[in-house]
Design a protein around this motif. Structure first.
Motif, PDB file in Angstrom:
ATOM      1  N   VAL A 127       0.620  -0.989   0.001  1.00 44.46           N
ATOM      2  CA  VAL A 127      -0.176   0.132  -0.011  1.00 44.46           C
ATOM      3  C   VAL A 127       0.737   1.230  -0.172  1.00 44.46           C
ATOM      4  CG1 VAL A 127      -1.663   1.381   1.307  1.00 44.46           C
ATOM      5  CG2 VAL A 127      -1.789  -1.356   1.218  1.00 44.46           C
ATOM      6  N   ASP A 128       1.785   1.344   0.863  1.00 45.28           N
ATOM      7  CA  ASP A 128       2.926   2.585   0.812  1.00 45.28           C
ATOM      8  C   ASP A 128       3.592   2.495  -0.361  1.00 45.28           C
ATOM      9  OD1 ASP A 128       1.826   3.343   3.238  1.00 45.28           O
ATOM     10  OD2 ASP A 128       3.156   2.057   4.306  1.00 45.28           O
ATOM     11  N   GLY A 129       3.903   1.104  -0.799  1.00 48.46           N
ATOM     12  CA  GLY A 129       4.705   1.180  -2.132  1.00 48.46           C
ATOM     13  C   GLY A 129       3.890   1.806  -3.343  1.00 48.46           C
ATOM     14  N   ALA A 130       2.572   1.528  -3.363  1.00 44.33           N
ATOM     15  CA  ALA A 130       1.744   2.067  -4.381  1.00 44.33           C
ATOM     16  C   ALA A 130       1.580   3.520  -4.167  1.00 44.33           C
ATOM     17  CB  ALA A 130       0.390   1.458  -4.324  1.00 44.33           C
ATOM     18  N   ALA A 131       1.433   3.798  -2.917  1.00 47.06           N
ATOM     19  CA  ALA A 131       1.424   5.370  -2.642  1.00 47.06           C
ATOM     20  C   ALA A 131       2.401   6.074  -3.016  1.00 47.06           C
ATOM     21  CB  ALA A 131       0.886   5.458  -0.929  1.00 47.06           C
ATOM     22  N   ILE A 132       3.563   5.599  -2.908  1.00 46.75           N
ATOM     23  CA  ILE A 132       4.884   6.103  -3.445  1.00 46.75           C
ATOM     24  C   ILE A 132       5.144   6.335  -5.026  1.00 46.75           C
ATOM     25  CG2 ILE A 132       7.462   5.904  -3.453  1.00 46.75           C
ATOM     26  CD1 ILE A 132       7.334   4.678  -0.644  1.00 46.75           C
ATOM     27  N   CYS A 133       4.516   5.141  -5.549  1.00 43.15           N
ATOM     28  CA  CYS A 133       4.613   5.354  -6.990  1.00 43.15           C
ATOM     29  C   CYS A 133       3.751   6.746  -7.324  1.00 43.15           C
ATOM     30  CB  CYS A 133       3.941   4.184  -7.522  1.00 43.15           C
ATOM     31  SG  CYS A 133       4.895   2.840  -7.847  1.00 43.15           S
ATOM     32  N   ASN A 134       2.341   6.775  -6.731  1.00 43.81           N
ATOM     33  CA  ASN A 134       1.692   7.877  -7.006  1.00 43.81           C
ATOM     34  C   ASN A 134       2.318   8.960  -6.642  1.00 43.81           C
ATOM     35  OD1 ASN A 134      -0.901   6.976  -8.314  1.00 43.81           O
ATOM     36  ND2 ASN A 134      -1.502   5.805  -6.369  1.00 43.81           N
ATOM     37  N   GLN A 135       3.067   9.082  -5.317  1.00 38.73           N
ATOM     38  CA  GLN A 135       3.304  10.261  -5.095  1.00 38.73           C
ATOM     39  C   GLN A 135       4.837  10.965  -5.273  1.00 38.73           C
ATOM     40  OE1 GLN A 135       2.994   9.337  -0.849  1.00 38.73           O
ATOM     41  NE2 GLN A 135       0.851   9.460  -0.785  1.00 38.73           N
ATOM     42  N   VAL A 136       5.591  10.055  -5.845  1.00 43.53           N
ATOM     43  CA  VAL A 136       6.922  10.465  -6.179  1.00 43.53           C
ATOM     44  C   VAL A 136       6.853  11.531  -7.572  1.00 43.53           C
ATOM     45  CG1 VAL A 136       9.089  10.019  -7.319  1.00 43.53           C
ATOM     46  CG2 VAL A 136       8.348   8.801  -5.282  1.00 43.53           C
ATOM     47  N   PRO A 137       6.023  11.358  -8.435  1.00 41.71           N
ATOM     48  CA  PRO A 137       5.698  12.349  -9.417  1.00 41.71           C
ATOM     49  C   PRO A 137       4.852  13.714  -8.881  1.00 41.71           C
ATOM     50  CG  PRO A 137       4.986  10.315 -10.235  1.00 41.71           C
ATOM     51  CD  PRO A 137       5.215   9.930  -8.686  1.00 41.71           C
ATOM     52  N   LEU A 138       4.355  13.390  -7.725  1.00 45.17           N
ATOM     53  CA  LEU A 138       3.740  14.852  -7.315  1.00 45.17           C
ATOM     54  C   LEU A 138       4.814  15.710  -6.738  1.00 45.17           C
ATOM     55  CD1 LEU A 138       0.459  13.181  -5.588  1.00 45.17           C
ATOM     56  CD2 LEU A 138       0.795  14.579  -7.569  1.00 45.17           C
ATOM     57  N   CYS A 139       5.932  15.398  -6.420  1.00 35.37           N
ATOM     58  CA  CYS A 139       7.259  16.186  -5.896  1.00 35.37           C
ATOM     59  C   CYS A 139       7.152  17.166  -6.890  1.00 35.37           C
ATOM     60  CB  CYS A 139       8.244  15.397  -5.421  1.00 35.37           C
ATOM     61  SG  CYS A 139       8.255  14.327  -4.101  1.00 35.37           S
ATOM     62  N   ARG A 140       6.857  16.852  -8.295  1.00 36.06           N
ATOM     63  CA  ARG A 140       7.282  17.871  -9.412  1.00 36.06           C
ATOM     64  C   ARG A 140       5.993  18.530  -9.575  1.00 36.06           C
ATOM     65  NH1 ARG A 140       9.369  16.280 -13.865  1.00 36.06           N
ATOM     66  NH2 ARG A 140       8.473  14.042 -13.831  1.00 36.06           N
ATOM     67  N   THR A 141       4.859  18.228  -9.102  1.00 35.84           N
ATOM     68  CA  THR A 141       3.507  18.622  -9.646  1.00 35.84           C
ATOM     69  C   THR A 141       3.623  20.154  -9.772  1.00 35.84           C
ATOM     70  OG1 THR A 141       1.277  18.619  -9.125  1.00 35.84           O
ATOM     71  CG2 THR A 141       2.522  19.079  -7.258  1.00 35.84           C
ATOM     72  N   SER A 142       2.556  20.989 -10.563  1.00 44.76           N
ATOM     73  CA  SER A 142       2.797  22.246 -10.910  1.00 44.76           C
ATOM     74  C   SER A 142       2.397  23.253  -9.652  1.00 44.76           C
ATOM     75  CB  SER A 142       1.826  22.642 -11.970  1.00 44.76           C
ATOM     76  OG  SER A 142       0.748  22.289 -11.812  1.00 44.76           O
TER      77      SER A 142
END
Lengths: 309, 95, 294
Positions: A127-142
């Motif tokens: 679950v946290d692994g999936a969340a990280i996949c979702n969230q890492v790109p959000l560190c570059r969100t606009s």
């Protein structure tokens, strides 16, 4: 004709610069962000419950400390994210009321029950692994405040995933009963974890506009594929079987093929009829309402102090 | 049901001596003293700071967006918070 | 001894904070020598102090996801984590001194209720369960942390190097816990009529267990120079509590004390009815899966 503000906004986004709170932004962009960040914050706060369920029963003192610190982190993540939503003019108390009134959603994964201590490990790993996949790109969100909150969240999430995987490795090195417990837990959480990436791209109503605004940077199906590809070797190393007979390496695509997700169950849980939906919201509502007198007391005290000053 | 009306505070942490205070985020608190304590609990759980400033968000006068990325230094106390605390074999990918 | 109340009011002092004081591992470089005293008594003493922290931490962690505001959820979890950390160091020391092949987990999970030596104040339900609420929780935090801080300030001079080191680290943590409690007592007492009632009732409930905190136990009497005699803490405790209550405009609770049972109470393994449930919950996985590794 397009306004000068909109031009500027689009240029900022296209140049991969961050939009900041006092910049002009389209109403739709603001609304999309508030909805997404609020859902994300709610997920962190509701997400405290399934694991919090095991703090009092953690089977070693080290595991107890780790679990309590982890669940505490989730409260912190919720706080960072609510603060990011507040830079857009939202109010945390209002968002909380929308959550407990069922008018805003949170990640459906937290509507599944935690039934054994292995679930603590599997939630960390999958679950946290999936969340990280979702969230890492959000560190570059606009949107700047959201991106900055996510940088902090992602740093702490890596601790969460590793503690989960380490717990599972330890359990797999233990008794036969423990290994069976881990496998049973993986069987229950694998499919719901895949559902965390949301509906298939073809049915995802928000994806296209969010990609254009660079709120979102990858589609649901891209991220889901990345997660499957990451998880397969991790499962092998752990010595568990992922419960999907169609899961197989496809050399041509350079990715794993996998079976069809039960989207009927997905929509059932999203629409509020998952195993724990009512319980999770009720728990949050009770904490919020039981705490009202404390929040009021502190406010009243601050007011008296100000008046006396 | 009564709405929480605790005001929003902005939090600034000095990571170590010799550095400026840097904005690290926000929180809600009923008053300045509790804001300082909440900031300590929330933003320095990993020993990230040696000095904290809090200020009511409404007291800040801003010109234009000029926020910078927060700076977080790790600490050595509660080691179980840090990813490197967990021994994971090096051949487990992407963890 | 300096005025113990300084820690509550002097925000500039480093001891005010649990962070930034440079400790990486509280026991790095600390000698593990065992002083030449009765080993059984020293083991029991480590268990007393460790069980206080363990059992109270178990209670505080019940607030996780249930606190009145998210910021407070984080704060209470921090306090629970500090105490759990103290418990682990103390139970490990007990195991080391006992030298019977047990470790912190064997002591925490495989001892029966009668072998737990915590004071009863640590185990009672003060909320979020039906036994209390946030007011009762804050009242217990004030009483417990004021008492334990006074104890640890003295224990830092113990002839047992490990106890002294654990205490020196714990003093910083406990000063913060006490400050947190005192801040909330002021706000609840000075907030609304209802919040004032809640803190008054909370104090009355926990006050009934205070005399037990200051009763010298034979184990403590048998360890001069190593253990702190809790009877010595009473004056400072009363002074600090008095200062907080005066600042909050509250009277000292006039509660009768919960009696020991035939002269025995928590330190002797005689607990309240709540204790069995607390341990049943805490210990059940560890006990129902013998041989498992975690």
């Amino acid at each position: 004709m397009q306004s000068r503000e909109l031009d500027q906004f689009e240029q900022t986004v296209a140049a991969d610069h961050r939009v900041e709170p006092r910049d002009w932004m389209p109403d739709g962009y603001r609304a999309t962000l508030v909805r997404q960040i609020a859902q994300h914050a709610h997920s962190e706060i509701i997400g405290m419950q399934p694991e919090g369920n095991w703090i009092s029963r953690a089977p070693s003192l080290r595991r107890k400390a780790i679990l309590l610190a982890k669940v505490q982190d989730e409260a912190g993540h919720g706080l960072y994210l609510y603060a990011a939503a507040e830079t857009l003019g939202a109010d945390r108390a209002e968002l909380t009321e929308k959550l407990i009134a069922g008018r805003q959603k949170y990640s459906s994964i937290f509507n599944y029950p935690t039934l054994t201590y292995a679930d603590v490990g599997v939630i960390g790993w999958l679950v946290d692994g999936a969340a990280i996949c979702n969230q890492v790109p959000l560190c570059r969100t606009s949107y700047g405040p959201y991106a900055r909150a996510m940088i902090r969240v992602c740093k702490e999430e890596s601790f969460h995933q590793r503690q989960g995987y380490e717990l599972l490795m330890t359990m797999m090195s233990g008794t036969e009963q423990q290994r069976a417990m881990v496998q049973e837990s993986v069987d229950r959480w694998w499919w719901p974890s895949l559902m965390m990436f949301g509906p298939p791209d073809a049915e995802s109503s928000n994806t296209e506009q969010s990609m254009l605004w660079r709120i979102k940077r990858h589609t649901n199906d891209e991220l889901r594929q990345r997660f499957v590809d990451m998880s397969v070797p991790q499962a092998a190393k752990l010595g568990v079987t992922l419960p999907d007979p169609h899961l197989v390496w496809n050399a041509e695509r350079g990715h794993h093929d996998f079976g069809e997700i039960d989207w009927t169950e997905f929509w059932q849980v999203v629409k509020g009829d998952g195993p724990c939906n009512a319980q999770r919201v009720e728990h949050r509502r009770k904490a919020h309402e039981d705490g009202a007198w404390v929040r009021e007391a502190a406010t009243a005290y601050a007011r008296k102090k100000e008046q006396a000053a | 049901m009564t709405r929480s009306s605790w005001p929003l505070y902005e939090v600034f942490v000095r990571g170590k001596r010799g550095l400026n205070h840097v904005h690290v985020g926000s929180l809600h608190a009923p008053d300045d003293e509790m804001a300082l304590r909440n900031a300590r609990d929330l933003y320095t759980r990993r020993n990230e700071g040696v000095s904290i400033w809090v200020v009511k968000a409404e007291s800040i006068t801003a010109s234009s967006p000029d926020e910078k990325d927060p700076f977080f230094a790790p600490s050595g106390d509660k080691v179980y918070r840090h990813p490197t605390f967990y021994a994971i074999p090096e051949d487990v990918p992407h963890l | 001894m300096d005025n113990a109340y300084d820690g509550l009011t002097d925000a500039g002092e480093e001891k005010h904070w649990a962070f930034g004081t440079g400790f990486t591992d509280a026991l790095t470089g600390v000698g593990r020598d065992i002083p030449a005293v009765d080993r059984e008594a020293l083991t029991a003493y480590c268990l007393m102090l460790g069980d206080d922290a363990l059992v109270y931490s178990q209670r505080l962690a019940e607030w996780c996801s249930r606190a009145p505001e998210l910021e407070e959820d984080v704060a209470l979890a921090n306090i629970a984590l500090d105490l759990l950390g103290q418990a682990r160091l103390l139970l490990s020391r007990a195991a080391e001194v006992e030298d019977a092949g047990r470790d912190e987990d064997a002591l925490a999970y495989l001892r029966d209720e009668r072998a737990f030596r915590n004071v009863r104040l640590a185990e009672i339900d003060c909320g979020p369960g039906p036994g209390g609420d946030f007011g009762t929780t804050i009242a217990r935090l004030l009483v417990f942390s004021t008492w334990r801080l006074a104890l640890f300030q003295r224990l830092a001079g113990s002839a047992d190097p490990v106890l002294a080191a654990v205490a020196a680290k714990g003093v910083k943590e406990l000063a913060y816990h006490r400050d947190h409690a005192a801040q909330w007592v002021l706000r609840l007492a000075g907030g609304t009529e209802y919040s004032r009632e809640r803190i008054v009732e909370g104090l009355a409930k926990v006050w009934a267990f205070t005399d037990e905190l200051f009763a010298t136990h034979p184990v403590e009497a048998a360890l001069p120079g190593v253990a702190v005699d809790p009877a010595e803490l009473r004056a400072e405790f009363d002074q600090v509590i008095g200062t907080v209550l005066t600042a909050a405009g509250l009277d000292l609770p006039e509660t009768r004390q919960v009696a020991p049972l035939a002269g025995q109470s928590g330190r002797d393994g005689i607990h309240t009815e709540a204790m069995g449930f607390l341990l049943a919950e805490m210990q059940h996985i560890a006990r129902s899966m013998p041989g498992a590794v975690w």
